[in-house]
Design a protein around this motif. Structure first.
Motif, PDB file in Angstrom:
ATOM      1  N   ALA A 141       0.487  -1.114  -0.242  1.00 19.60           N
ATOM      2  CA  ALA A 141      -0.133   0.130  -0.167  1.00 19.60           C
ATOM      3  C   ALA A 141       1.247   1.481  -0.212  1.00 19.60           C
ATOM      4  N   THR A 142       0.375   2.266  -0.203  1.00 20.20           N
ATOM      5  CA  THR A 142       0.931   3.681  -0.150  1.00 20.20           C
ATOM      6  C   THR A 142       0.248   4.421   0.040  1.00 20.20           C
ATOM      7  N   HIS A 143       0.371   5.956   1.493  1.00 21.42           N
ATOM      8  CA  HIS A 143       0.018   6.616   1.385  1.00 21.42           C
ATOM      9  C   HIS A 143      -0.280   8.071   0.360  1.00 21.42           C
ATOM     10  N   ILE A 144      -1.371   8.303   0.263  1.00 20.61           N
ATOM     11  CA  ILE A 144      -1.464   8.597  -1.338  1.00 20.61           C
ATOM     12  C   ILE A 144      -1.429  10.312  -1.291  1.00 20.61           C
ATOM     13  N   GLU A 145      -0.968  10.995  -0.780  1.00 21.36           N
ATOM     14  CA  GLU A 145      -0.345  11.787   0.112  1.00 21.36           C
ATOM     15  C   GLU A 145       1.090  11.813  -1.117  1.00 21.36           C
ATOM     16  N   SER A 146       0.906  13.501  -2.237  1.00 19.23           N
ATOM     17  CA  SER A 146       2.422  13.064  -2.989  1.00 19.23           C
ATOM     18  C   SER A 146       3.561  12.938  -3.158  1.00 19.23           C
ATOM     19  N   GLU A 147       4.169  13.960  -1.895  1.00 19.39           N
ATOM     20  CA  GLU A 147       5.199  13.584  -1.644  1.00 19.39           C
ATOM     21  C   GLU A 147       5.817  11.866  -0.826  1.00 19.39           C
ATOM     22  N   ASP A 148       4.646  11.282  -0.645  1.00 20.83           N
ATOM     23  CA  ASP A 148       5.520  10.673   0.494  1.00 20.83           C
ATOM     24  C   ASP A 148       4.782   9.228  -0.380  1.00 20.83           C
ATOM     25  N   VAL A 149       4.837   8.416  -1.564  1.00 18.46           N
ATOM     26  CA  VAL A 149       4.357   7.730  -2.595  1.00 18.46           C
ATOM     27  C   VAL A 149       5.441   6.976  -2.179  1.00 18.46           C
ATOM     28  N   SER A 150       4.900   5.566  -2.532  1.00 16.62           N
ATOM     29  CA  SER A 150       6.227   3.975  -2.138  1.00 16.62           C
ATOM     30  C   SER A 150       6.810   4.285  -3.643  1.00 16.62           C
ATOM     31  N   PRO A 151       8.189   4.326  -3.271  1.00 19.25           N
ATOM     32  CA  PRO A 151       8.825   4.633  -4.875  1.00 19.25           C
ATOM     33  C   PRO A 151       8.315   2.699  -5.737  1.00 19.25           C
ATOM     34  N   THR A 152       9.012   3.239  -6.982  1.00 21.92           N
ATOM     35  CA  THR A 152       9.516   2.271  -7.941  1.00 21.92           C
ATOM     36  C   THR A 152       7.556   2.104  -8.401  1.00 21.92           C
ATOM     37  N   ILE A 153       6.606   2.497  -8.303  1.00 22.63           N
ATOM     38  CA  ILE A 153       5.130   2.405  -9.130  1.00 22.63           C
ATOM     39  C   ILE A 153       5.200   3.838  -9.510  1.00 22.63           C
ATOM     40  N   ASN A 154       4.198   3.403 -10.326  1.00 25.87           N
ATOM     41  CA  ASN A 154       3.563   4.894 -10.926  1.00 25.87           C
ATOM     42  C   ASN A 154       1.790   5.006 -10.872  1.00 25.87           C
ATOM     43  N   TRP A 155       1.398   5.507  -9.249  1.00 25.07           N
ATOM     44  CA  TRP A 155       0.474   5.645  -8.184  1.00 25.07           C
ATOM     45  C   TRP A 155      -0.512   6.126  -9.682  1.00 25.07           C
ATOM     46  N   LEU A 156      -0.621   7.060 -10.108  1.00 28.83           N
ATOM     47  CA  LEU A 156      -1.016   7.758 -10.871  1.00 28.83           C
ATOM     48  C   LEU A 156      -1.992   7.202 -11.450  1.00 28.83           C
ATOM     49  N   LYS A 157      -1.019   6.117 -12.420  1.00 25.51           N
ATOM     50  CA  LYS A 157      -1.586   5.242 -13.637  1.00 25.51           C
ATOM     51  C   LYS A 157      -2.496   4.421 -12.674  1.00 25.51           C
ATOM     52  N   ILE A 158      -1.527   3.838 -12.004  1.00 26.87           N
ATOM     53  CA  ILE A 158      -2.383   2.817 -11.275  1.00 26.87           C
ATOM     54  C   ILE A 158      -4.038   2.691 -10.566  1.00 26.87           C
ATOM     55  N   ILE A 159      -3.804   4.075 -10.185  1.00 27.67           N
ATOM     56  CA  ILE A 159      -5.371   4.826  -9.101  1.00 27.67           C
ATOM     57  C   ILE A 159      -6.332   5.428 -10.685  1.00 27.67           C
ATOM     58  N   CYS A 160      -5.673   5.808 -11.796  1.00 22.20           N
ATOM     59  CA  CYS A 160      -6.443   6.032 -12.397  1.00 22.20           C
ATOM     60  C   CYS A 160      -6.860   5.776 -13.234  1.00 22.20           C
ATOM     61  N   HIS A 161      -6.993   4.537 -13.138  1.00 20.93           N
ATOM     62  CA  HIS A 161      -7.391   3.366 -14.554  1.00 20.93           C
ATOM     63  C   HIS A 161      -8.288   2.770 -13.578  1.00 20.93           C
ATOM     64  N   LYS A 162      -8.008   3.041 -12.388  1.00 17.08           N
ATOM     65  CA  LYS A 162      -9.138   2.570 -11.357  1.00 17.08           C
ATOM     66  C   LYS A 162     -10.520   3.604 -11.050  1.00 17.08           C
ATOM     67  N   LEU A 163     -10.642   4.891 -11.279  1.00 12.75           N
ATOM     68  CA  LEU A 163     -11.675   5.872 -11.369  1.00 12.75           C
ATOM     69  C   LEU A 163     -12.315   5.537 -12.265  1.00 12.75           C
TER      70      LEU A 163
END
Length: 275
Positions: free
Chosen positions: A253-275
């Motif tokens: 999991a990742t904290h969804i705060e933009s400056e704290d997200v876990s490294p090596t994963i494109n979170w924005l891409k993953i999350i936008c795919h779920k929207l």
């Protein structure tokens, strides 16, 4: 006797946006639904009892939890804006008092989880005697700050590497027995202690050499962490057990705060795919 549930989650939620999340920065309800849905998908087939602390939340937040969890698996507690410190203290008491499961989880409302991976944390906790706490979050701080430049251990389990670390946030997994033995340290949060210094007191990384901290570029914060840890937990430092805290690589999991997200994963891409 086997309990009905695999774990009990104390989930605290507040209807205002904090900091700068990756998405829905002006809509906490949509952000809350995104994170809650991801938690449900990550749980997979696990049987979870969810105790929800709704701090000054409007009625639609109650409906949100009923949308994703069965009524019999929910306990909803409405609060009148008691705040972050109080709700964390309530999480401790509720998880210690419940008899639904031995495994307990502290959850905050702004974490995004990857699907069908939560069970990996429970399996890791239950199969390893030297694992006391597990966080789902491979925090960027571990790779960014000199404070986390220490010698630690690595395990391979559940298709992931796990590292024992000094600190994390206030979203984590443990057992009732461990929580009972460490509750007094966690309760110092309500007295002004930092979450970081609470964890440093428990894991005992970087708490015996203050001079080491002065060379760090992030020294003002971590010097404060050092002194707060001694102020609130000196007995634990000197006489208490050295507890272990583990995090997965890659993250669950990742904290969804933009400056704290876990490294090596494109979170924005993953999350936008779920929207």
């Amino acid at each position: 006797m086997r309990t009905k549930y695999d774990l009990t989650i104390a989930y605290r939620i507040y209807p205002k946006v904090s900091k700068n999340p990756l998405v829905f920065s002006d809509d906490k309800y949509k952000l809350s639904e995104l994170c809650l849905r991801s938690l449900k998908e990550s749980l997979g087939d696990l049987r979870a009892k969810l105790i929800v602390l709704l701090d000054n939340c409007p009625p639609e937040y109650i409906d949100l939890f009923k949308k994703y969890f069965d009524q019999e698996d929910l306990e909803l507690i409405e609060l009148d804006g008691v705040g972050n410190l109080s709700t964390f203290g309530m999480q401790i008491e509720l998880l210690l008092e419940q008899n639904f499961s031995d495994v307990v989880y502290f959850a905050e409302d702004d974490y995004y989880y990857l699907p069908n991976q939560f069970s990996e944390m429970i399996n890791f906790l239950e199969k390893n005697n030297d694992v006391d706490f597990v966080s789902p979050f491979d925090h960027i701080d571990y790779y960014k700050f000199n404070f986390h430049d220490y010698k630690n251990k690595i395990k391979f389990s559940e298709k992931k590497h796990w590292q024992n670390v000094a600190t994390t946030c206030l979203t984590f997994l443990t057992t009732k027995k461990t929580l009972e033995r460490t509750q007094n340290i966690f309760k110092t949060y309500a007295k002004g202690n930092y979450d970081t210094s609470i964890w440093a007191s428990l894991t005992k990384f970087n708490i015996f050499n203050p001079f080491k901290l002065f060379k760090y570029k992030e020294k003002p914060y971590f010097i404060a962490v050092f002194f707060k840890s001694w102020r609130y937990s000196f007995i634990q430092h000197l006489f208490g057990k050295k507890w272990t805290l583990w995090t997965p690589i890659p993250t669950i999991a990742t904290h969804i705060e933009s400056e704290d997200v876990s490294p090596t994963i494109n979170w924005l891409k993953i999350i936008c795919h779920k929207l």
